[in-house]
Design a protein around this motif. Sequence first.
Motif, PDB file in Angstrom:
ATOM      1  N   LEU A   1       0.803  -1.315   0.055  1.00 19.48           N
ATOM      2  CA  LEU A   1      -0.196  -0.113  -0.137  1.00 19.48           C
ATOM      3  C   LEU A   1       0.822   1.316   0.053  1.00 19.48           C
ATOM      4  O   LEU A   1       0.434   2.300  -0.578  1.00 19.48           O
ATOM      5  CB  LEU A   1      -0.985   0.118   1.232  1.00 19.48           C
ATOM      6  N   TRP A   2       2.020   1.224   0.768  1.00 25.43           N
ATOM      7  CA  TRP A   2       2.833   2.306   0.719  1.00 25.43           C
ATOM      8  C   TRP A   2       3.297   2.844  -0.531  1.00 25.43           C
ATOM      9  O   TRP A   2       3.664   3.927  -0.883  1.00 25.43           O
ATOM     10  CB  TRP A   2       4.136   2.294   1.652  1.00 25.43           C
ATOM     11  N   GLN A   3       3.203   2.081  -1.743  1.00 17.76           N
ATOM     12  CA  GLN A   3       4.047   2.265  -2.941  1.00 17.76           C
ATOM     13  C   GLN A   3       2.897   3.261  -3.549  1.00 17.76           C
ATOM     14  O   GLN A   3       3.017   4.333  -4.386  1.00 17.76           O
ATOM     15  CB  GLN A   3       4.321   1.240  -3.734  1.00 17.76           C
ATOM     16  N   TYR A   4       1.556   2.893  -3.289  1.00 12.00           N
ATOM     17  CA  TYR A   4       0.491   3.804  -4.061  1.00 12.00           C
ATOM     18  C   TYR A   4       0.339   5.089  -3.123  1.00 12.00           C
ATOM     19  O   TYR A   4       0.273   6.120  -3.778  1.00 12.00           O
ATOM     20  CB  TYR A   4      -0.828   3.064  -3.640  1.00 12.00           C
ATOM     21  N   LEU A   5       0.558   5.034  -1.874  1.00  9.92           N
ATOM     22  CA  LEU A   5       0.456   6.299  -1.236  1.00  9.92           C
ATOM     23  C   LEU A   5       1.486   7.353  -1.376  1.00  9.92           C
ATOM     24  O   LEU A   5       1.156   8.516  -0.836  1.00  9.92           O
ATOM     25  CB  LEU A   5       0.066   5.882   0.329  1.00  9.92           C
ATOM     26  N   THR A   6       2.697   6.771  -1.612  1.00  8.21           N
ATOM     27  CA  THR A   6       3.632   7.514  -2.000  1.00  8.21           C
ATOM     28  C   THR A   6       3.953   8.198  -3.314  1.00  8.21           C
ATOM     29  O   THR A   6       4.954   8.773  -3.360  1.00  8.21           O
ATOM     30  CB  THR A   6       5.016   7.053  -1.246  1.00  8.21           C
ATOM     31  N   PHE A   7       3.292   7.483  -4.318  1.00  9.81           N
ATOM     32  CA  PHE A   7       3.230   7.677  -5.665  1.00  9.81           C
ATOM     33  C   PHE A   7       4.589   7.261  -5.921  1.00  9.81           C
ATOM     34  O   PHE A   7       5.213   7.810  -6.934  1.00  9.81           O
ATOM     35  CB  PHE A   7       2.814   9.255  -5.945  1.00  9.81           C
ATOM     36  N   THR A   8       5.217   6.235  -5.583  1.00 11.97           N
ATOM     37  CA  THR A   8       6.164   5.510  -6.342  1.00 11.97           C
ATOM     38  C   THR A   8       6.229   4.088  -6.755  1.00 11.97           C
ATOM     39  O   THR A   8       6.711   3.324  -7.160  1.00 11.97           O
ATOM     40  CB  THR A   8       7.302   5.326  -5.030  1.00 11.97           C
ATOM     41  N   GLN A   9       4.691   3.819  -6.866  1.00 11.01           N
ATOM     42  CA  GLN A   9       4.153   2.758  -7.769  1.00 11.01           C
ATOM     43  C   GLN A   9       4.865   2.484  -9.008  1.00 11.01           C
ATOM     44  O   GLN A   9       5.218   1.363  -9.229  1.00 11.01           O
ATOM     45  CB  GLN A   9       2.711   2.834  -7.818  1.00 11.01           C
ATOM     46  N   ASN A  10       5.321   3.406  -9.789  1.00 10.11           N
ATOM     47  CA  ASN A  10       5.663   3.344 -11.097  1.00 10.11           C
ATOM     48  C   ASN A  10       7.187   2.788 -11.033  1.00 10.11           C
ATOM     49  O   ASN A  10       7.584   2.542 -12.479  1.00 10.11           O
ATOM     50  CB  ASN A  10       5.600   4.496 -11.957  1.00 10.11           C
ATOM     51  N   ILE A  11       7.899   3.190 -10.325  1.00 14.48           N
ATOM     52  CA  ILE A  11       9.248   2.904 -10.350  1.00 14.48           C
ATOM     53  C   ILE A  11       9.339   1.172 -10.286  1.00 14.48           C
ATOM     54  O   ILE A  11       8.987   0.519  -9.083  1.00 14.48           O
ATOM     55  CB  ILE A  11       9.932   3.281  -8.857  1.00 14.48           C
ATOM     56  N   HIS A  12       9.921   0.721 -11.523  1.00 18.03           N
ATOM     57  CA  HIS A  12      10.041  -0.921 -11.530  1.00 18.03           C
ATOM     58  C   HIS A  12       8.677  -1.536 -11.394  1.00 18.03           C
ATOM     59  O   HIS A  12       8.926  -2.667 -10.946  1.00 18.03           O
ATOM     60  CB  HIS A  12      11.236  -1.281 -10.680  1.00 18.03           C
ATOM     61  N   LEU A  13       7.781  -0.791 -11.825  1.00 18.41           N
ATOM     62  CA  LEU A  13       6.259  -1.408 -11.693  1.00 18.41           C
ATOM     63  C   LEU A  13       6.320  -2.672 -12.518  1.00 18.41           C
ATOM     64  O   LEU A  13       6.545  -2.862 -13.826  1.00 18.41           O
ATOM     65  CB  LEU A  13       5.174  -0.276 -12.352  1.00 18.41           C
ATOM     66  N   GLU A  14       5.808  -3.524 -11.789  1.00 13.95           N
ATOM     67  CA  GLU A  14       5.330  -4.954 -12.548  1.00 13.95           C
ATOM     68  C   GLU A  14       4.211  -4.997 -13.294  1.00 13.95           C
ATOM     69  O   GLU A  14       3.235  -4.717 -12.912  1.00 13.95           O
ATOM     70  CB  GLU A  14       5.362  -6.031 -11.284  1.00 13.95           C
TER      71      GLU A  14
END
Length: 395
Positions: free
Chosen positions: A122-135
């Motif tokens: 969840l922290w990847q969505y909340l910090t807007f870092t989801q796109n970094i090396h996104l599967e």
Amino acid sequence: MLPAVMSPAAMPLASPRIHGLDTLRALAVTLVVLHHYTLFVSDAPTFGWVGEIGWAGVDLFFALSGYLIGNQIFKALARPSGFSLGRFYARRLLRTLPNFWVVLALYALWPAWRGTTPMLPLWQYLTFTQNIHLEPGTAFSHAWSLCIEEQFYMLLPAAAVLGASLGHGVGRGGAPMRWAWTALIAGWIAGMLVRATIWHDGQGAVNPLHYYYKYVYYSSWCRCDELLAGVALALLKNRHGAVWQGVLKHGNGLLAAGTVIIGAAFTSFLADHYGLWTTVFGYPLLALGFALLILAALAPGSVLHRLRVPGAASLALWSYAIYLVHKQVSVLLAGALAASGHGPEDPLTIALCMAASLLAGWLLFRLVETPFMRLRARWVPDNAPARQARAEAEA
């Protein structure tokens, strides 16, 4: 992606809209919806080459965002009252977070909504870092573009204010302007070099296509071309006014040139999307073409500026909400219709999925986005004058 479709800066007061920008926003969200339908629902060329190239709607949104946000910042920096960094961030977060949090909650708390796609931490969505090396293939994957835009919203104003405080800002001419233009050009060159390097590294990957999306397509440092192009337009408008006015005298020429360049870019991507030349130069070509279309939309003598497409203003206004919900609405509805014997390429299925996406986006806009826009207008005054045109203040 965070669309460059913003609600009124001073709701509920009405102010003029620029129809050309509304048309571009409506075009951008339409392209994305059609592309996602072919990718996640029909898995077929349902809309021909338009559906195949529809991902470029995100790039058009990037260019619009770069122009609108850059215009706000540079205009405010030139005023005696200056630019409030804290106010900008507060308005941005009130604009983007409520809709995003509501849809993220659907993915996180309602398993039927996300289906079999796995959630990231969840922290990847909340910090807007989801796109970094996104599967690829993970839940809420289309939020990758929102991450890039949020990162842009955080970095650009801080860089502009820092540059101004150091005497190299965009508030004065001469050497500071050379610094600003040099930084933009360096950003484009760096993006091309990074993409070329990553492309070469990926040739030995077990799955080169997966590698491309994970490290090129979703990557912040590989997908900033259109944002930078939009910022360049804003810089030209606010710091080189005479040149800007001269350029806008050729609205239909800008429209024609932009159309030709975008056509060339589309042709390249359709022919060899994952090739080296397209990977390195295709995105800057799109950035140039979309920048010319934005100029045409702003040029009073342009057909694009004067043309009022029925429904475009509404689509433009709802596009952020539509972008957030359309994919899963179509996936779920198409699955239910398939059980009744209506396949994904059945005209009835297509029509119902498009209508449901529009309705879901409108509901999110009305029930979540609009109330928060009213609160924002009351609690956090804009950096811009109250009478500034909505299309210029919509951010």
